[in-house]
Each structure stands twice: as C-alpha cells, then as structure tokens.
Design an enzyme around this catalytic site. Structure first.
Site, mmCIF file in Angstrom:
data_model
loop_
_atom_site.group_PDB
_atom_site.id
_atom_site.type_symbol
_atom_site.label_atom_id
_atom_site.label_comp_id
_atom_site.label_asym_id
_atom_site.label_seq_id
_atom_site.Cartn_x
_atom_site.Cartn_y
_atom_site.Cartn_z
ATOM 1 N N ARG A 1 -4.056 6.200 -2.810
ATOM 2 C CA ARG A 1 -4.828 5.079 -2.270
ATOM 3 C C ARG A 1 -5.541 4.335 -3.396
ATOM 4 N NH1 ARG A 1 -4.994 5.395 3.262
ATOM 5 N NH2 ARG A 1 -4.665 7.448 4.201
ATOM 6 N N GLY B 1 -4.067 -2.277 3.686
ATOM 7 C CA GLY B 1 -4.631 -2.457 2.360
ATOM 8 C C GLY B 1 -3.576 -2.762 1.320
ATOM 9 N N THR C 1 2.997 2.211 8.500
ATOM 10 C CA THR C 1 1.758 2.868 8.911
ATOM 11 C C THR C 1 1.975 3.531 10.259
ATOM 12 O OG1 THR C 1 -0.563 2.613 9.561
ATOM 13 C CG2 THR C 1 0.851 0.715 9.912
ATOM 14 N N ILE C 2 1.387 4.707 10.436
ATOM 15 C CA ILE C 2 1.475 5.346 11.744
ATOM 16 C C ILE C 2 0.629 4.581 12.763
ATOM 17 C CG2 ILE C 2 1.835 7.615 10.693
ATOM 18 C CD1 ILE C 2 -1.040 8.320 11.700
ATOM 19 N N ASP C 3 -0.350 3.805 12.281
ATOM 20 C CA ASP C 3 -1.304 3.145 13.175
ATOM 21 C C ASP C 3 -0.735 1.929 13.908
ATOM 22 O OD1 ASP C 3 -3.446 4.897 12.564
ATOM 23 O OD2 ASP C 3 -3.810 3.815 10.702
ATOM 24 N N GLN D 1 0.223 14.530 12.272
ATOM 25 C CA GLN D 1 0.736 13.292 12.872
ATOM 26 C C GLN D 1 1.472 12.422 11.856
ATOM 27 O OE1 GLN D 1 -2.523 11.661 15.793
ATOM 28 N NE2 GLN D 1 -3.463 13.168 14.444
#
Length: 353
Positions: A73, A112, A133-135, A279
């Site tokens: 990150r 990001g 992204t999993i989101d 997850q």
C-alpha cells in the site's frame, strides 16, 4: 514494446488471472513484446525493483489467489510527500519508468491505486488500468474482479455459522469486509438468508434492530454487518470522533458495540465471527475469472492500440474504456434505494433503518 505491470493495494483472488489474460493477449499480438513485472506495487516502482517476465511465468496462474508480483500500500494522501529517505515518490516513479524505457504501464488496483495511476498519467506516462477490489466500489464499472470471490467466502462463513447458531439458539454477528461500502455484505447477506443486513450506506437505529429481534419467532438469527457500519445516533460525527467514543468504552469496533448493545437490550446470547482476510484469499470463482478475462483482454488491447489513460470497465456485460480522470477520487456506494435492497426488505430482511 516494453511494458511494465504492477499490482497495488490489497490483494484479491483474481490478480493472477487478470495478469495471465493480459500476458496471453500481448504475447499473441506482438511476439517481441517484453513484460517487466514491478515488484510490490507502486513501492517497487519507487524503489526500482522489477524483473523481466517470461511467458512461462504466466502459465495457468489464473487458479491461484494473491499476486505473483507481490503488492503493498502506498496511500494516495501521502504519495506527494517525501519518503523516509527524503525522496519525491512521484518523481522516482517517473524516473524509473523512463530509466527502464517503458512504453506503457499497467496498473491493477483499487480506488487509491487509480488515483495514483491517474496522477502518473497526468505526468505524461502511458498508463492503463483494470479494476481490482473485493469491495466492488470503483466508480465507472458494474463489477470489479475479486468481488464475487469475496462474496463466496463471506456467504460460506454465514452458511456454516447457521448450524451452530441453530444448535445453541444464539445470535451471530458476522463482520464482513467493507469500511466505506457494503457491496460484499449486501450480496453475501442476501445469498445466505441473513435476518439483518447492516451496511455503511444506511446508518442503523439500534432500537429498530432490537425490536426486530424481540418480535422474531426464530430460535437463532444471523446478522451480516459490514466493518464500516455507522450508528444513526452518531452518523453526523467524523470517523475519528466515532473511534474515540468506542475507545472510551474499551470497544475495538462498531460491530463489537452492536453486539454489546443487542446483548444488553435483549438479554440474548450474541457471538461475533470475523472471516477477515480469508475473504481476500483462496482460488477465484468462475465468475471472477471471466471478469478477469474480459478486463485483462481489454487492458492488453488498449496497450496494443496505444489507447492510454483509461480503465477497462464492465458495464451491462460489455467492456467500456473509462478515462482515468473520471474514475480517480470517486467511490461507487450502494444506493439506499437500490432495487436489490427494496426486494430484500420485501422478504422481511431488516436493514436497521
């Protein structure tokens, strides 16, 4: 052509699958193409860490979760600040891109990462991206790769919880990943038949939840709660202020407070289960692999066609290239009046509102 490729931010199950699709198309279109894997995301681009990839490196990696290139990150809010060695991080990324004589840079990342990718594009680098992204919260695409696999893990967790919840007559709160958006919680909650679904987009009223529980004639209940849920009473406060309130009560999370409030109000036995990083792990689902094929192929073709500064998105089942400047800085949230939520409410699922 010399192509750099990196995976940035949190990992997910389909990064390798997407890279395999990209590589297959690039090697097929241009036998002389060279792919350079940049190690550990933007950190590798800053520190000059990379390796030249061979065709064999991409063979049958679609089955594996994680990323063969590694990831890290580099928060966008600090990307323009000097690193621990006083170096300008953006300047170092541009210099290494030029030093390696790259013709283009492929970025597989989330929100990001897309901000940083757009920044590099504005600096003159030839950048293309694919939505990871999993989101499932990247603006401009209906779906991101990694999402379906995360939903599968969260659903299986709640499916498994039901047997022990039934045996003991307990209330189980399952904390699902999602600080800012509730896509994974919403889909997995509906898929498992959760009694209550709580997401960040819909601040909850604890009285509505406890009333629902008291009126229920079920022996046990399952609550799917996103980690970023917000209590209606404190929804006007900033995140930092809400965290301070939790800290004062020796609570680690809002989900922990939710469980405590339910236990106190109903005198029922409440347990919390956190599947956490599982997850983001394991083998990707078939649907995710297909999304990876679609976005990966489109990303490679954008390179071949020199169509830079875009993200390969999936809209209504078709690939659409969305300008990075339109993606960067935007978040795709769950609409409170989404049809899927209205349908779930018709089934009797409580959303705490």
């Amino acid at each position: 052509m010399r192509i750099g490729m990196l995976t940035s931010g949190g990992d997910c199950q389909c990064l390798n699958a997407t890279m395999e699709a990209i590589a297959k198309v690039l090697y097929k279109k241009d036998k002389d193409i060279e792919i350079y894997g940049i190690l550990d995301g933007f950190t590798g681009l800053i520190n000059g860490k990379y390796k030249k990839m061979e065709k064999a490196d991409f063979d049958n990696i679609l089955l594996s979760g994680g990323t063969i290139l590694g990831t890290s990150r580099q928060p966008f809010k600090t990307i323009t600040k000097p690193d621990e060695n006083g170096r300008d991080k953006v300047e170092m990324m541009v210099k290494n891109y030029e030093k390696w004589k790259l013709d283009a840079l492929i970025v597989l990342g989330g929100n990001g990462s897309h901000k940083t990718a757009n920044l590099l594009s504005e600096k003159g680098l030839n950048v293309v991206t694919a939505p990871k992204t999993i989101d499932n919260d990247i603006w401009g695409t209906d779906v991101t790769f990694g999402f379906d696999s995360a939903v599968k893990v969260a659903t299986e967790t709640m499916d498994n919880i039901k047997t022990t919840a039934s045996s003991h007559g307990r209330i189980f709160v399952v904390e699902v990943m999602g600080h800012k958006t509730g896509w994974v919680t919403l889909y997995s909650g509906i898929a498992t038949g959760a009694d209550i679904i709580l997401i960040p987009e819909i601040p909850y009223d604890i009285n509505k939840i406890t009333s629902y529980i008291e009126k229920s004639d079920k022996k046990y209940l399952v609550i799917a709660a996103a980690e970023g849920i917000v209590e209606k009473e404190f929804s006007s406060l900033k995140n930092k202020e809400r965290r301070q309130l939790l800290s004062e009560k020796n609570l680690k999370s809002q989900v922990e407070k939710l469980a405590l409030d339910i236990r106190t109000a109903t005198d029922k036995e409440v347990r919390i289960t956190i599947p956490g990083h599982t997850q983001r792990g394991g083998s990707p689902t078939a649907r995710d692999r297909i999304v990876s094929m679609q976005t990966g192929t489109a990303t490679a073709l954008n390179i071949i066609n020199k169509n830079y500064g875009v993200m390969a998105a999936v809209i209504n089942g078709k690939i659409v290239n969305v300008p990075l400047k339109e993606v960067a800085g935007k978040l795709k949230v769950v609409p409170a009046d989404a049809e899927i939520i209205l349908q779930a409410k018709e089934m009797g699922i409580c959303f705490g509102d």
